[in-house]
Design a protein around this motif. Structure first.
Motif, mmCIF file in Angstrom:
data_model
loop_
_atom_site.group_PDB
_atom_site.id
_atom_site.type_symbol
_atom_site.label_atom_id
_atom_site.label_comp_id
_atom_site.label_asym_id
_atom_site.label_seq_id
_atom_site.Cartn_x
_atom_site.Cartn_y
_atom_site.Cartn_z
ATOM 1 N N ALA A 163 1.010 -1.209 0.035
ATOM 2 C CA ALA A 163 0.303 0.041 0.041
ATOM 3 C C ALA A 163 0.950 1.212 -0.034
ATOM 4 O O ALA A 163 1.786 1.500 0.744
ATOM 5 N N THR A 164 0.623 2.136 -0.810
ATOM 6 C CA THR A 164 1.216 3.505 -0.943
ATOM 7 C C THR A 164 0.352 4.729 -1.023
ATOM 8 O O THR A 164 -0.846 4.453 -1.347
ATOM 9 N N ASP A 165 0.973 5.715 -0.679
ATOM 10 C CA ASP A 165 0.187 7.039 -0.758
ATOM 11 C C ASP A 165 0.933 8.268 -1.227
ATOM 12 O O ASP A 165 2.338 7.877 -1.270
ATOM 13 N N ASN A 166 0.495 9.089 -1.727
ATOM 14 C CA ASN A 166 1.196 10.481 -2.090
ATOM 15 C C ASN A 166 1.405 11.499 -1.192
ATOM 16 O O ASN A 166 1.495 12.481 -1.734
ATOM 17 N N PHE A 167 1.245 11.173 0.211
ATOM 18 C CA PHE A 167 1.271 12.114 1.258
ATOM 19 C C PHE A 167 2.068 11.413 2.272
ATOM 20 O O PHE A 167 1.974 10.212 2.469
ATOM 21 N N PRO A 168 3.115 12.124 2.765
ATOM 22 C CA PRO A 168 3.510 13.359 2.438
ATOM 23 C C PRO A 168 4.318 13.732 1.564
ATOM 24 O O PRO A 168 4.845 14.827 1.004
ATOM 25 N N ASP A 196 -4.686 21.260 15.739
ATOM 26 C CA ASP A 196 -3.994 19.868 15.331
ATOM 27 C C ASP A 196 -2.525 19.999 15.437
ATOM 28 O O ASP A 196 -2.026 21.075 15.696
ATOM 29 N N LEU A 197 -1.972 18.689 15.296
ATOM 30 C CA LEU A 197 -0.668 18.677 15.286
ATOM 31 C C LEU A 197 0.128 19.137 14.025
ATOM 32 O O LEU A 197 -0.389 18.911 13.016
ATOM 33 N N ASN A 198 1.376 19.747 14.068
ATOM 34 C CA ASN A 198 2.094 19.961 13.021
ATOM 35 C C ASN A 198 3.222 18.497 12.847
ATOM 36 O O ASN A 198 3.167 17.591 13.773
ATOM 37 N N TRP A 199 3.897 18.455 11.889
ATOM 38 C CA TRP A 199 4.736 17.304 11.675
ATOM 39 C C TRP A 199 5.826 17.055 12.635
ATOM 40 O O TRP A 199 5.787 15.771 13.218
ATOM 41 N N GLY A 200 6.338 18.118 13.043
ATOM 42 C CA GLY A 200 7.325 18.085 14.073
ATOM 43 C C GLY A 200 6.732 17.512 15.310
ATOM 44 O O GLY A 200 7.289 16.609 16.182
ATOM 45 N N GLU A 201 5.555 18.101 15.558
ATOM 46 C CA GLU A 201 4.841 17.512 16.987
ATOM 47 C C GLU A 201 4.333 15.920 16.883
ATOM 48 O O GLU A 201 4.621 15.179 17.797
ATOM 49 N N PHE A 202 3.872 15.681 15.573
ATOM 50 C CA PHE A 202 3.366 14.226 15.439
ATOM 51 C C PHE A 202 4.738 13.493 15.719
ATOM 52 O O PHE A 202 4.454 12.473 16.327
ATOM 53 N N VAL A 203 5.818 13.540 15.149
ATOM 54 C CA VAL A 203 6.842 12.646 15.368
ATOM 55 C C VAL A 203 7.402 12.767 16.816
ATOM 56 O O VAL A 203 7.880 11.911 17.212
ATOM 57 N N HIS A 204 7.471 13.741 17.470
ATOM 58 C CA HIS A 204 7.883 14.111 18.862
ATOM 59 C C HIS A 204 6.809 13.147 19.668
ATOM 60 O O HIS A 204 7.459 12.531 20.648
ATOM 61 N N TRP A 249 12.530 14.655 5.522
ATOM 62 C CA TRP A 249 12.557 15.627 6.931
ATOM 63 C C TRP A 249 13.175 17.050 6.176
ATOM 64 O O TRP A 249 14.027 17.171 6.325
ATOM 65 N N PRO A 250 11.913 17.699 5.715
ATOM 66 C CA PRO A 250 12.282 19.204 5.648
ATOM 67 C C PRO A 250 12.758 19.913 6.514
ATOM 68 O O PRO A 250 12.509 19.637 7.787
ATOM 69 N N VAL A 251 13.423 21.046 6.358
ATOM 70 C CA VAL A 251 13.823 21.855 7.142
ATOM 71 C C VAL A 251 12.630 22.289 8.258
ATOM 72 O O VAL A 251 12.865 22.778 9.343
ATOM 73 N N GLU A 252 11.455 22.556 7.640
ATOM 74 C CA GLU A 252 10.438 22.962 8.549
ATOM 75 C C GLU A 252 10.137 22.158 9.474
ATOM 76 O O GLU A 252 9.743 22.294 10.662
ATOM 77 N N TRP A 253 10.087 20.853 9.158
ATOM 78 C CA TRP A 253 9.744 19.791 10.205
ATOM 79 C C TRP A 253 10.931 19.720 11.229
ATOM 80 O O TRP A 253 10.672 19.425 12.261
ATOM 81 N N GLU A 254 12.130 20.023 10.881
ATOM 82 C CA GLU A 254 13.273 19.973 11.773
ATOM 83 C C GLU A 254 12.883 21.120 12.958
ATOM 84 O O GLU A 254 13.009 20.889 14.272
ATOM 85 N N ASN A 255 12.428 22.360 12.283
ATOM 86 C CA ASN A 255 12.345 23.489 13.399
ATOM 87 C C ASN A 255 11.206 23.052 14.046
ATOM 88 O O ASN A 255 10.846 23.514 15.599
ATOM 89 N N GLN A 256 10.040 22.607 13.503
ATOM 90 C CA GLN A 256 9.039 22.223 14.380
ATOM 91 C C GLN A 256 9.071 21.014 15.383
ATOM 92 O O GLN A 256 8.877 21.004 16.667
ATOM 93 N N PHE A 257 10.198 20.272 15.164
ATOM 94 C CA PHE A 257 10.421 18.962 16.365
ATOM 95 C C PHE A 257 11.268 19.704 17.271
ATOM 96 O O PHE A 257 11.036 19.440 18.172
#
Length: 384
Positions: free
Chosen positions: A194-199, A244-252, A272-280
């Protein structure tokens, strides 16, 4: 197997009476949501489920009676309570309403009940009681878990994992827990491709994210602990998550549930975009729980006598009223318990470990004879 309900359905206005009373399942029920307008008839009821068929469902079909009940009982014993009523209302349609949707006890649209409503355009729907019949039913229960566990409304990760990614690991866990090995293997093999196109394109949510977490960090325990951490830390507006959670929070939060930093796994699965690193990094500051394994569950608390009703398993720790709520336990709602050898539980009648106490070092099928039925407000689990 797509659910018909949008993400916004997990954010309906809260009800002051949502947890105040338990309903008796009626003999018939007039649908009044979306395009649904059927009068459905109750064909089965026990202490945990009420099964309803529309007029076109074959009355010889009985597999939902046992299966839906088993799924719901397991769900309550894994994730805790889902409101005052013990019942899941399961509605089946034939030759109409293809797909399915959930509703929870927070939502007036379905009369403040925990509901799964599933349909098929086929005229011979639900006869097999296998494959997609099971998958769809279980999938909709997964939505109730994400949208109403721990007495809190909304699914703050819905915008990240969409309609079915959480349900994929939930289905797998349910099949394993119920001893349905063939269905677990069938589902596992299906999810491998099973595959998806997100993220991003060609993402394998089950294969590269959820199953490694499940396999390596505690199975159902890690799934439940994710919702516990949300209940403990994510901001709320009344009894609903405030955002809602952002991606960094989701991984945290999943790292907290697993007891290990999952950034490397997330990078492999999603990028792992830079934005996610900042959010994390910000998430680690905003929600400063550690990535430490809480240890095995050594005590299981139950709502009813003889280990019945909903249940919650706890590791060693100190649990105030708010902490118990985050684990899915309501105040003054414990009647029996199981204690692993070498451990003990000290119950307190009041919050913050005050008031009268009761100590238990072994299983007890009823606290009634101790005068402690529905009395515990805080507790401590420790080595004996």
């Amino acid at each position: 197997m797509r659910s018909l309900i949008p993400a916004a359905a997990f954010a309906v206005p809260l009800l002051a009476s949502a947890t105040a009373w338990a309903q008796v399942p009626p003999a018939t029920w007039q649908e009044h949501w979306f395009e649904h307008n059927q009068v459905v008839t109750r064909v089965f009821q026990d202490n945990d489920v009420a099964i309803y068929f529309d007029k076109d469902v074959d009355r010889s079909i009985t597999w939902p009676n046992a299966y839906v009940g088993a799924v719901w009982r397991y769900t309550k014993k894994t994730y805790g309570h889902f409101g005052a009523s013990p019942h899941l209302y399961a509605i089946f349609h034939t030759a109409k309403y293809s797909g399915g949707h959930p509703s929870t006890y927070f939502d007036t649209s379905h009369d403040s009940r925990n509901v799964i409503d599933v349909g098929s355009n086929a005229t011979n729907a639900w006869i097999s009681g296998a494959g997609n019949d099971l998958d769809l039913v279980t999938h909709e229960v997964a939505h109730i878990v994400e949208g109403a566990s721990k007495g809190i409304q909304r699914s703050p990760a819905f915008g990240i994992w969409g309609d079915s990614k959480w349900a994929e690991i939930f289905n797998y866990d349910v099949y394993l827990a119920l001893g349905r090995t063939a269905d677990a293997n069938r589902w596992f093999n299906l999810m491998q491709n099973a595959t998806d196109n997100f993220p991003r394109a060609n993402t394998h949510w089950f294969r590269d994210w959820f199953h490694p977490i499940y396999k390596n960090y505690g199975g159902a325990t890690v799934l439940n602990r994710y919702f516990v951490l949300l209940a403990q830390y994510l901001p709320k507006n009344g009894s609903a998550y405030a955002r809602d959670l952002n991606w960094g929070e989701f991984v945290h939060f999943w790292s907290g549930a697993a007891g290990v930093n999952l950034k490397t796994l997330a990078t492999s699965a999603f990028g792992w975009p830079v934005e996610w690193e900042n959010q994390f990094v910000q998430a680690q500051r905003s929600f400063p729980f550690t990535y430490a394994n809480p240890g095995p569950s050594v005590v299981t608390l139950f709502q009813d006598m003889n280990y019945g009703g909903y249940g919650t398993s706890l590791p060693v720790g100190r649990y105030t009223l708010s902490a118990l709520s985050a684990w899915g336990i309501r105040n003054d709602d414990i009647t029996s318990l199981k204690v692993s050898s070498g451990y003990k539980v000290v119950f307190y009648a009041d919050d913050n470990f005050t008031g009268a106490t009761l100590t238990k070092t072994a299983d007890d099928a009823s606290l009634v004879d101790d005068g402690w039925n529905d009395r515990a407000t805080s507790l401590v689990v420790s080595a004996n």
